[in-house]
Design an enzyme around this catalytic site. Sequence first.
Site, PDB file in Angstrom:
ATOM      1  N   ASP A 139      25.355  44.291   8.114  1.00 56.95           N
ATOM      2  CA  ASP A 139      24.897  44.359   9.189  1.00 56.95           C
ATOM      3  C   ASP A 139      23.982  45.549   9.216  1.00 56.95           C
ATOM      4  OD1 ASP A 139      25.623  42.257  11.938  1.00 56.95           O
ATOM      5  OD2 ASP A 139      27.003  42.709  10.235  1.00 56.95           O
TER       6      ASP A 139
ATOM      7  N   ASP B 243      27.846  47.308   2.988  1.00 54.94           N
ATOM      8  CA  ASP B 243      27.896  46.850   4.524  1.00 54.94           C
ATOM      9  C   ASP B 243      26.997  45.628   4.716  1.00 54.94           C
ATOM     10  OD1 ASP B 243      28.358  46.910   7.374  1.00 54.94           O
ATOM     11  OD2 ASP B 243      26.554  47.918   7.376  1.00 54.94           O
TER      12      ASP B 243
END
Length: 297
Positions: free
Chosen positions: A90, A88
């Site tokens: 963020d 991922d």
Amino acid sequence: MTLVATLIAAPQRPVIDARLLEAARAVLPEGAQTVTLDAGHAVDLLFNADPASAPAFEMALRNVLDGVPVDLLVQKQEGRRKRLLIADMDSTMIGQECIDELADALGKKPEIAAITERAMRGELEFEPALRERAAMLAGLDVSVIRTVLDTQITLTPGAKSLVQTMRRDGAYCALVSGGFTAFTEVIAAEIGFHENRANTLLTADGKLTGEVADPILGREAKRQRLEELLAEQGLTADDAIAVGDGANDLAMIELAGLGVAYHAKPSVAAVADARIDHGDLSALLYLQGYAKADFAA
């Protein structure tokens, strides 16, 4: 040795000392071997035991570590070095939520950040929450994206070491985000990922329209990309490590042989194989048996 317990301290707090290791070895089978990965910060304890007993040993070690800022994982020694990383972006590879930082330029950060937090906790469905937040950005000048990248986005400590070390040793590294390609393309190149996938913010006349192109990349799309990568690379799920912090990372974390919750929301930490609450992203290298001296420069 069949099992390995890896202890990882926060980078600023080298709390793994002789006394702590003595207490840890006391709850493990006799003959446990100590391998220092980074003095004071990361250690492997290797021991012989039935792999099915790993959860029990991890619980015993957590009791020893109670109140000490140290992350822990007990796993099989065999197969711990992974050949695929899917991550991922963020609040994982970077320290911010990009959509919240864009909202700051419009004076809407508190409002949008509150929706982001609920979505990452799994309290809201990801796709409608993303569309709602994107709509609130309508009219924002596209140039603000570059400004945010230059002034408000910071790489998570250990991000470059993680990706570049795994890539050097032949692993494929993919960045998959529920955020936006305008950010992932820059971040992926800076860190060293082979590829990046994310959502696309639509624009017109140099401004954001408030819309996101279909299809939305969310929880199931992240898992699907992991499945595709395993097939493309000729690997099994056991060869993969997945890392994220929010609810839309759950599916890929559950599929990967080693799913890691990184400073994550409770719903993610509850199901991941490993949770990193104190260390930085270099912890994912220690979990694979890398010593600090083996990290890519």
